[in-house]
Design a protein around this motif. Structure first.
Motif, mmCIF file in Angstrom:
data_model
loop_
_atom_site.group_PDB
_atom_site.id
_atom_site.type_symbol
_atom_site.label_atom_id
_atom_site.label_comp_id
_atom_site.label_asym_id
_atom_site.label_seq_id
_atom_site.Cartn_x
_atom_site.Cartn_y
_atom_site.Cartn_z
ATOM 1 N N GLY A 1 0.802 -1.219 0.000
ATOM 2 C CA GLY A 1 0.000 0.000 0.000
ATOM 3 C C GLY A 1 0.835 1.269 0.000
ATOM 4 O O GLY A 1 0.404 2.304 0.530
ATOM 5 N N LEU A 2 2.024 1.211 -0.602
ATOM 6 C CA LEU A 2 2.920 2.372 -0.603
ATOM 7 C C LEU A 2 2.718 3.171 -1.890
ATOM 8 O O LEU A 2 2.612 2.601 -2.975
ATOM 9 N N SER A 3 2.690 4.497 -1.756
ATOM 10 C CA SER A 3 2.551 5.297 -2.972
ATOM 11 C C SER A 3 3.945 5.642 -3.496
ATOM 12 O O SER A 3 4.894 5.815 -2.721
ATOM 13 N N TYR A 4 4.061 5.738 -4.803
ATOM 14 C CA TYR A 4 5.367 5.980 -5.422
ATOM 15 C C TYR A 4 5.176 6.632 -6.780
ATOM 16 O O TYR A 4 4.155 6.430 -7.437
ATOM 17 N N GLY A 5 6.165 7.419 -7.153
ATOM 18 C CA GLY A 5 6.171 7.965 -8.503
ATOM 19 C C GLY A 5 7.028 7.073 -9.384
ATOM 20 O O GLY A 5 7.831 6.286 -8.885
ATOM 21 N N GLN A 6 6.842 7.205 -10.691
ATOM 22 C CA GLN A 6 7.636 6.372 -11.602
ATOM 23 C C GLN A 6 8.417 7.240 -12.579
ATOM 24 O O GLN A 6 7.889 8.221 -13.107
ATOM 25 N N VAL A 7 9.662 6.866 -12.808
ATOM 26 C CA VAL A 7 10.485 7.485 -13.844
ATOM 27 C C VAL A 7 10.783 6.398 -14.863
ATOM 28 O O VAL A 7 11.297 5.333 -14.513
ATOM 29 N N VAL B 1 12.932 -5.453 -2.654
ATOM 30 C CA VAL B 1 11.711 -6.021 -2.044
ATOM 31 C C VAL B 1 11.984 -6.407 -0.587
ATOM 32 O O VAL B 1 11.167 -6.150 0.304
ATOM 33 N N GLU B 2 13.150 -6.974 -0.329
ATOM 34 C CA GLU B 2 13.455 -7.347 1.069
ATOM 35 C C GLU B 2 13.645 -6.094 1.938
ATOM 36 O O GLU B 2 13.252 -6.077 3.102
ATOM 37 N N TYR B 3 14.216 -5.040 1.363
ATOM 38 C CA TYR B 3 14.345 -3.768 2.092
ATOM 39 C C TYR B 3 12.951 -3.237 2.445
ATOM 40 O O TYR B 3 12.703 -2.814 3.586
ATOM 41 N N LEU B 4 12.051 -3.275 1.480
ATOM 42 C CA LEU B 4 10.682 -2.793 1.743
ATOM 43 C C LEU B 4 10.042 -3.637 2.837
ATOM 44 O O LEU B 4 9.333 -3.119 3.705
ATOM 45 N N ASP B 5 10.305 -4.947 2.803
ATOM 46 C CA ASP B 5 9.697 -5.832 3.792
ATOM 47 C C ASP B 5 10.244 -5.553 5.198
ATOM 48 O O ASP B 5 9.520 -5.673 6.185
ATOM 49 N N GLU B 6 11.517 -5.180 5.258
ATOM 50 C CA GLU B 6 12.107 -4.912 6.574
ATOM 51 C C GLU B 6 11.686 -3.545 7.110
ATOM 52 O O GLU B 6 11.527 -3.368 8.319
ATOM 53 N N THR B 7 11.501 -2.583 6.204
ATOM 54 C CA THR B 7 11.191 -1.226 6.678
ATOM 55 C C THR B 7 9.682 -0.979 6.778
ATOM 56 O O THR B 7 9.252 -0.091 7.500
#
Ligand code: GSH
Length: 213
Positions: free
Chosen positions: A23-29, A69-75
């Protein structure tokens, strides 16, 4: 957060799914791989590997989809994309790496370009190479999934996780040269279950801002 990716990049697709699941919002380049923008000096300053994805999280710039992905899972731990037990995590990482380390790197754009440009492989030979390595990998993954009581609605139990995050984009890649997926019923079933979820559906190539037909 800002994701440097490309609509057709399956490694960027993995990160889009993980961001959506959490559920994280993000911009794309968009880094246009067909136009060679991954090799442009400005992009190489960001990611010397010359590959997408890269994810900017504040001042931090992360590369390599599995590390991201693992960084996102940890943070941002909820919902988790890895199981709670060491054995569960090892199984999920093995399935994920069967895609990300064994299939995907030898079917990457730069490898296909090298086959065609340097080794003078024609389109039929490139297609045969591409599908051969997916078939080799999918055969093993199908056997692992079909044989295990840990396989549920998704690759591991009834919640989507890292293995699904890698599998689904690889199934999309397999459609590129119309690979016959009928020998892989478990992969097909899990792919369908994943694509019923908005996190996967909204991450698919055709739904990205830089999508081309
Ligand atoms: N191991 C890397 C692989 C990244 C990768 O291969 N990205 C592809 C797109 S899916 C790419 O940028 N290819 C550019 C090229 O081959 O020149 C990861 O998981 O992030």
């Amino acid at each position: 957060m800002k994701l440097y990716g490309y609509f057709r990049s399956s490694a960027a697709f993995r990160v889009r799914i993980a961001l959506n699941l959490k559920g994280l919002s993000y911009g794309q380049v968009s880094v246009h791989l067909r136009k060679g923008q991954q090799g442009a000096p400005d992009f190489l300053k960001l990611n010397p590997l010359g590959l997408v994805p890269a994810l900017a999280d504040g001042p931090a710039l992360l590369t390599q989809s599995l590390a991201i992905v693992e960084y996102l899972d940890e943070t941002r731990p909820a919902p988790p994309v890895l199981p709670a037990t060491p054995l569960g995590r090892a199984r999920v990482r093995a399935l994920a790496q069967a895609v990300a380390c064994d299939i995907h790197p030898i079917d990457n754009l730069r490898v296909l370009n090298y086959l065609a440009r340097e080794l003078k492989a024609d389109e039929a030979a490139v297609k045969a190479w591409f599908n051969h390595w997916i078939e080799t990998g999918f055969k093993g993954i199908e056997a692992m999934l079909a044989a295990s009581p840990e396989t549920g609605r998704f690759c591991h139990g009834d919640s989507p996780g890292l293995a699904d995050i890698c599998l689904v984009p690889q199934v999309f890649n397999s459609m590129r040269y119309a690979l016959d997926l009928s020998p892989y019923p478990t992969i097909q079933r899990i792919h369908k279950a994943c694509m019923a979820l908005p996190a996967f559906d909204l991450a698919q190539p055709s739904k990205q801002p830089d999508a081309e037909s």
